[in-house]
Scaffold this motif. Sequence first.
Motif, PDB file in Angstrom:
ATOM      1  N   PRO A   9      -6.146 -15.589  -6.363  1.00 56.60           N
ATOM      2  CA  PRO A   9      -6.606 -14.205  -6.124  1.00 56.60           C
ATOM      3  C   PRO A   9      -5.453 -13.217  -6.074  1.00 56.60           C
ATOM      4  CG  PRO A   9      -7.694 -15.753  -4.638  1.00 56.60           C
ATOM      5  CD  PRO A   9      -6.635 -16.528  -5.343  1.00 56.60           C
ATOM      6  N   GLU A  10      -4.313 -13.668  -5.559  1.00 55.41           N
ATOM      7  CA  GLU A  10      -3.170 -12.770  -5.453  1.00 55.41           C
ATOM      8  C   GLU A  10      -2.628 -12.363  -6.825  1.00 55.41           C
ATOM      9  OE1 GLU A  10      -3.705 -15.024  -1.749  1.00 55.41           O
ATOM     10  OE2 GLU A  10      -3.455 -15.674  -3.839  1.00 55.41           O
ATOM     11  N   ASN A  33      -4.150  -6.614 -11.891  1.00 56.28           N
ATOM     12  CA  ASN A  33      -5.113  -5.516 -11.898  1.00 56.28           C
ATOM     13  C   ASN A  33      -4.483  -4.239 -11.341  1.00 56.28           C
ATOM     14  OD1 ASN A  33      -7.063  -7.158 -13.013  1.00 56.28           O
ATOM     15  ND2 ASN A  33      -8.145  -7.534 -11.095  1.00 56.28           N
ATOM     16  N   THR A  34      -3.700  -4.382 -10.285  1.00 60.18           N
ATOM     17  CA  THR A  34      -3.000  -3.222  -9.718  1.00 60.18           C
ATOM     18  C   THR A  34      -2.045  -2.626 -10.736  1.00 60.18           C
ATOM     19  OG1 THR A  34      -3.147  -4.131  -7.475  1.00 60.18           O
ATOM     20  CG2 THR A  34      -1.472  -2.444  -7.871  1.00 60.18           C
ATOM     21  N   LEU A  67       1.729 -10.584  -1.130  1.00 64.25           N
ATOM     22  CA  LEU A  67       0.350 -10.641  -0.650  1.00 64.25           C
ATOM     23  C   LEU A  67       0.042 -11.934   0.093  1.00 64.25           C
ATOM     24  CD1 LEU A  67      -1.402  -9.233  -3.857  1.00 64.25           C
ATOM     25  CD2 LEU A  67      -0.944  -7.994  -1.731  1.00 64.25           C
ATOM     26  N   GLN A  90      -3.960  -0.776 -13.465  1.00 62.67           N
ATOM     27  CA  GLN A  90      -4.492   0.489 -12.981  1.00 62.67           C
ATOM     28  C   GLN A  90      -3.413   1.578 -12.982  1.00 62.67           C
ATOM     29  OE1 GLN A  90      -7.549   1.272 -12.382  1.00 62.67           O
ATOM     30  NE2 GLN A  90      -7.263   3.306 -11.480  1.00 62.67           N
ATOM     31  N   ASP A 135       0.830  -1.210   0.000  1.00 60.01           N
ATOM     32  CA  ASP A 135       0.000   0.000   0.000  1.00 60.01           C
ATOM     33  C   ASP A 135       0.862   1.256   0.000  1.00 60.01           C
ATOM     34  OD1 ASP A 135      -2.298  -1.493  -0.020  1.00 60.01           O
ATOM     35  OD2 ASP A 135      -2.678  -1.324   2.140  1.00 60.01           O
ATOM     36  N   GLN A 189      -5.178  -9.920  -8.385  1.00 59.29           N
ATOM     37  CA  GLN A 189      -5.030  -8.603  -7.777  1.00 59.29           C
ATOM     38  C   GLN A 189      -3.766  -7.910  -8.270  1.00 59.29           C
ATOM     39  OE1 GLN A 189      -5.183  -8.546  -3.462  1.00 59.29           O
ATOM     40  NE2 GLN A 189      -4.188  -6.540  -3.354  1.00 59.29           N
ATOM     41  N   THR A 190      -2.704  -8.678  -8.424  1.00 55.30           N
ATOM     42  CA  THR A 190      -1.421  -8.116  -8.857  1.00 55.30           C
ATOM     43  C   THR A 190      -1.530  -7.485 -10.239  1.00 55.30           C
ATOM     44  OG1 THR A 190      -0.039  -9.570  -7.512  1.00 55.30           O
ATOM     45  CG2 THR A 190       0.921  -8.733  -9.545  1.00 55.30           C
TER      46      THR A 190
END
Length: 476
Positions: A247-248, A254-255, A228, A258, A195, A251-252
Amino acid sequence: MRKIFATFLALTALAVIAACANDPAPAPADGNQPATQAGANQPAADADDTMDLTPVTIRYANWNMGTEEENNLERRMIQAFMDRYPHITVEIDESIPGDWMGNLAIAASTGSLPDVFMVSDTATKVINGWLLDITDISTADSEFMALPENIRASTTLGGRVYTVPFAQFLLGYFINADLFDAFNLDPPQFGFSVDEFISLINATTDLSRPTLGLTHSTSFADWMPAALNPNLGFFAYDGAGYAISSPEMIQTVNTSAQLTMTGTTWMGITPEQQAQFLGAEYDGAAFREGLIAFLWDGTWALGSLPAQTNFSLDFVGVPGGRTPMTLDITALSATTAHPEQAYLLAKWMGHGVDGYLTRLQIAEEIGVFAASIPVSPNPQVQNAFLASIDGLPGLRTAIENLDSAIIDGNKVVPGHVMARFNGETGIAIPAVDEENATIGAVIHHASIGNLNLADHAAAVEAISRGHLADAQNLLN
């Protein structure tokens, strides 16, 4: 052979430096003397006393040799070896660099492989019969046997030794600490969170200055899943394969997408915006100009990066502190006529105590960092290397925390190249007119927003695990 995956999982949990401390090799008699003085008239390995001193010529190939005019650290190491062993002439094979794999294949097909050469994807080359089984030579070498178990395991397939450890490098982020100061931000420290990382990337992006937070985010897939989830390793390795549908991993990517799509990375801004960065032609050049906060690279960059920057530079690893580590390894050709002398050269360039101490001395003399983190557990080697990086406190901390390192599977996992990069998926990526994307292309384009990984992850993972199984079957 079925133990190779268990070996790889063990690598992700073992500390190289910590393990070294538990199994030291004997130091030279005078621990304060440099390698070129201490024992200068003595062979580097205890088995060398009986070596045939008949003049021989060894051909050597590596992708880090630079040009003859540059006379870089590697070439100077070769000259120092010949000074130490005047009966061995080393010829640098200039025909292999360039298309490394293609040129090695040509050399193998004509029976002209170099005696010693850098390798990746070891299993494939063992299957193809390129590599000499050096089990007997290496196990007679006390310095090889003193290496940490995880390092020796990386040289071994099916209980037989085929490669020699050359170097280990950390992957992660170099930072421009001055740029954080300019934004009234505290520079990140080793162990900073995911974060915090994302927040700092956004906070240091200001195209009106111009500055960017990050060179690129396409490397996230290699390290972020492990940050993560502590049960995952490099590229979401779960102990049996790459958990691309986890899921990790979703998420990776997608981050990453973005950040790219919001213009906080070099890849995420337009060519016109890139032109603002003092004419820098690529993200690394913009970082060197002091205009990007985070640079993704390996510690091999230490050979040149400090001299190319005029700001406060440091290495902070990756968020979460589980620093990726990649091993460089060399091998002896199955056709070498001089295996003992070839092994001696490979050892000198890699795990040998005298060789590495000589490397540090030469690096100091020519004003560069010895970018390869030593694989030798010898206390004199370890202490000398740590003393050489006093200007990079984050790197020292990363090395001191290698118990949590995650290991790049490229050199040690059979099938890695196909399972991580080259395996075809049959997936089309309309944004780039790609009809049959490889696994690597799928991850890349998902990471920059051209594809939704969640729509394809299960199928891609099945293909990836299939390639790992195929490689393992060939070795059985």
